[in-house]
Design an enzyme around this catalytic site. Structure first.
Site, mmCIF file in Angstrom:
data_model
loop_
_atom_site.group_PDB
_atom_site.id
_atom_site.type_symbol
_atom_site.label_atom_id
_atom_site.label_comp_id
_atom_site.label_asym_id
_atom_site.label_seq_id
_atom_site.Cartn_x
_atom_site.Cartn_y
_atom_site.Cartn_z
ATOM 1 N N ARG A 160 37.569 -57.911 -10.906
ATOM 2 C CA ARG A 160 37.338 -57.036 -12.059
ATOM 3 C C ARG A 160 35.991 -57.385 -12.692
ATOM 4 O O ARG A 160 35.654 -58.567 -12.841
ATOM 5 C CB ARG A 160 38.444 -57.202 -13.115
ATOM 6 N N GLU B 22 32.410 -49.997 -15.601
ATOM 7 C CA GLU B 22 32.504 -48.980 -14.540
ATOM 8 C C GLU B 22 33.319 -47.750 -14.947
ATOM 9 O O GLU B 22 33.192 -46.691 -14.324
ATOM 10 C CB GLU B 22 33.101 -49.582 -13.266
ATOM 11 N N HIS C 104 34.018 -49.853 -6.193
ATOM 12 C CA HIS C 104 35.435 -50.199 -6.310
ATOM 13 C C HIS C 104 36.201 -49.626 -5.106
ATOM 14 O O HIS C 104 37.241 -48.981 -5.251
ATOM 15 C CB HIS C 104 36.035 -49.682 -7.624
HETATM 16 P P1 NAD Z 1 47.668 -62.469 -7.770
HETATM 17 O O1 NAD Z 1 48.428 -62.304 -9.031
HETATM 18 O O2 NAD Z 1 48.399 -62.659 -6.486
HETATM 19 O O3 NAD Z 1 46.679 -63.733 -7.921
HETATM 20 C C1 NAD Z 1 45.894 -63.945 -9.058
HETATM 21 C C2 NAD Z 1 45.668 -65.436 -9.176
HETATM 22 O O4 NAD Z 1 44.799 -65.653 -10.291
HETATM 23 C C3 NAD Z 1 46.965 -66.213 -9.450
HETATM 24 O O5 NAD Z 1 47.086 -67.281 -8.533
HETATM 25 C C4 NAD Z 1 46.786 -66.704 -10.871
HETATM 26 O O6 NAD Z 1 47.401 -67.967 -11.118
HETATM 27 C C5 NAD Z 1 45.275 -66.818 -10.944
HETATM 28 N N1 NAD Z 1 44.774 -66.935 -12.301
HETATM 29 C C6 NAD Z 1 45.341 -66.507 -13.451
HETATM 30 N N2 NAD Z 1 44.581 -66.888 -14.502
HETATM 31 C C7 NAD Z 1 43.543 -67.570 -13.993
HETATM 32 C C8 NAD Z 1 42.428 -68.238 -14.561
HETATM 33 N N3 NAD Z 1 42.244 -68.281 -15.906
HETATM 34 N N4 NAD Z 1 41.552 -68.840 -13.759
HETATM 35 C C9 NAD Z 1 41.734 -68.811 -12.416
HETATM 36 N N5 NAD Z 1 42.760 -68.207 -11.811
HETATM 37 C C10 NAD Z 1 43.648 -67.605 -12.597
HETATM 38 O O7 NAD Z 1 46.669 -61.239 -7.714
HETATM 39 P P2 NAD Z 1 45.929 -60.679 -6.412
HETATM 40 O O8 NAD Z 1 46.815 -59.717 -5.721
HETATM 41 O O9 NAD Z 1 45.367 -61.810 -5.646
HETATM 42 O O10 NAD Z 1 44.759 -59.832 -7.077
HETATM 43 C C11 NAD Z 1 43.750 -60.442 -7.884
HETATM 44 C C12 NAD Z 1 42.967 -59.365 -8.621
HETATM 45 O O11 NAD Z 1 42.211 -58.601 -7.690
HETATM 46 C C13 NAD Z 1 43.851 -58.299 -9.320
HETATM 47 O O12 NAD Z 1 44.265 -58.738 -10.595
HETATM 48 C C14 NAD Z 1 42.933 -57.108 -9.408
HETATM 49 O O13 NAD Z 1 42.251 -57.126 -10.643
HETATM 50 C C15 NAD Z 1 41.910 -57.346 -8.294
HETATM 51 N N6 NAD Z 1 41.972 -56.290 -7.244
HETATM 52 C C16 NAD Z 1 40.837 -55.612 -6.938
HETATM 53 C C17 NAD Z 1 40.843 -54.619 -5.955
HETATM 54 C C18 NAD Z 1 39.615 -53.845 -5.560
HETATM 55 O O14 NAD Z 1 39.717 -52.815 -4.883
HETATM 56 N N7 NAD Z 1 38.422 -54.275 -5.912
HETATM 57 C C19 NAD Z 1 42.052 -54.346 -5.291
HETATM 58 C C20 NAD Z 1 43.188 -55.082 -5.616
HETATM 59 C C21 NAD Z 1 43.145 -56.055 -6.589
#
Ligand code: NAD
Length: 341
Positions: A237, A266, A304
């Site tokens: 994000r 965005e 994105h």
């Molecule tokens: P997830 O919930 O499986 O993993 C997120 C991780 O971040 C967890 O392990 C959590 O403990 C950790 N986290 C929470 N707070 C934190 C902090 N302060 N510092 C470091 N780590 C922290 O989520 P995911 O499925 O791996 O997805 C991650 C992110 O990717 C989503 O939240 C979404 O915003 C983004 N995403 C982007 C796209 C894209 O097309 N660009 C697509 C899907 C997801």
């Protein structure tokens, strides 16, 4: 029977979701390419549910207006829910459901693509050779072998990204608020404070969700501690980083390259076509930071699109149908998102 209005329904959404949705809910689905926001909430009149994507706004003002026209359910066809005011929804009795997982390969593979493109300057090679310039100056990359990959956020996408990089024989360091055994056992990754991840890594990829606690976690102070020449990748994000601090670090050389699939501002820009507009008209929508990022030769921007594979779209469609079906059946909603207590 409840009807659903799909906002921001670009052609790929219609291609992947119209037929399965209409089969499951005949005569109860409508698609519009309009983005959901306070000004467009009125379009949901007559629909008990709306279906939103990452840049559809669901702040308190929008939720108020959606509630006024009778909306009771927000179906998100994405994982992130950072644009939804969950508290406002709860106060208005509006349920929110998301797609918590879809092809995790899609985003992880995009990270590999951005790293390879930036490192081996594929974007520059392509433009040069098309124009008839076959010189090599400015095209030197580095071997990934033996280098250190930093992963911030080691949930499903962070882990999947680590898996994709195995063939490059890199070292892994990582930061998360929770340590994960798979990262340690399978990838021999070392957990360390985020400052050390930035100081140790040659490449850092971000995979944390956007929350109050992660907003601008990559800022000038953190970047000052980074290894000189660090490559940064953000497929999570835009709000995870302070965009101006990243621009400054790119201009000073502290960052050697930045691959961005997401951008802090965005919302009104991505998923729209500005090619027919002259610069003055474009800049009514854009901001100078995006213009500057676009101008930097060591930045690659993708719109994105990291999630955008056929497999991910199929998963999103299946789970959205399941979410709506559960709501219509008054069943417990598996993927409901509630505000933190
Ligand atoms: P997830 O919930 O499986 O993993 C997120 C991780 O971040 C967890 O392990 C959590 O403990 C950790 N986290 C929470 N707070 C934190 C902090 N302060 N510092 C470091 N780590 C922290 O989520 P995911 O499925 O791996 O997805 C991650 C992110 O990717 C989503 O939240 C979404 O915003 C983004 N995403 C982007 C796209 C894209 O097309 N660009 C697509 C899907 C997801």
């Amino acid at each position: 029977m409840a009807k659903v209005l799909f906002y921001s329904a670009a052609p790929y959404v219609i291609d992947s979701m119209k037929e399965p949705m209409e089969t499951a809910f005949p005569g109860r689905v409508k698609f519009t390419d309009v983005r959901c926001c306070a000004d467009t909430a009125v379009m949901a009149q007559g629909f008990e549910a709306i279906c939103n994507f990452v840049n559809d706004e669901c702040d308190a003002e929008t939720v108020e207006k959606l509630s006024e026209v009778g909306v009771k359910l927000v179906l998100l066809r994405c994982m992130g829910f950072d644009r939804v005011d969950l508290k406002a929804c709860e106060n208005k009795g509006i349920k929110v459901a998301r797609v918590p997982a879809y092809s995790p390969h899609s985003v992880a593979e995009q990270v590999v693509a951005l790293v390879m493109c930036l490192n081996r300057k594929i974007h520059k090679c392509h433009l040069r050779t098309r124009e008839g310039n076959f010189t090599l100056s400015g095209l030197v990359g580095f071997d990934l072998y033996g280098k250190t990959l930093g992963i911030v956020g080691t949930g499903q996408l962070g882990q999947r990204t680590a898996q994709k990089f195995l063939g490059f024989e890199m070292k892994y360091v990582c930061y998360d608020v929770y340590e994960n055994d798979t990262m340690k056992d399978k990838f021999q990754a070392k957990y360390m404070p985020v400052e050390e991840v930035f100081a140790t890594s040659d490449i850092v990829t971000l995979h944390a969700p956007l929350m109050d606690s992660t907003h601008h976690m990559v800022n000038a102070e953190l970047l000052a501690k980074a290894k000189p020449g660090l490559m940064l990748i953000n497929c999570a994000r835009g709000g995870l980083l302070d965009t101006q601090a990243v621009i400054d670090a790119l201009k000073s050389g502290k960052l050697s390259a930045y691959g961005m699939d997401v951008y802090e501002n965005e919302g009104p820009i991505f998923f729209r076509d500005f090619t027919a507009l002259d610069p003055a008209k474009r800049m009514k929508h854009w901001d100078s930071q995006l213009a500057e990022l676009r101008a930097l030769p060591n930045v690659i921007i993708t719109p994105h699109s990291a999630f955008l594979t056929q497999e991910a779209l199929k998963d999103i469609s299946d789970v959205t149908i399941k979410n709506f079906q559960e709501y219509c059946d008054k069943a417990e909603m598996t993927n409901e998102v509630k505000p933190p207590k």
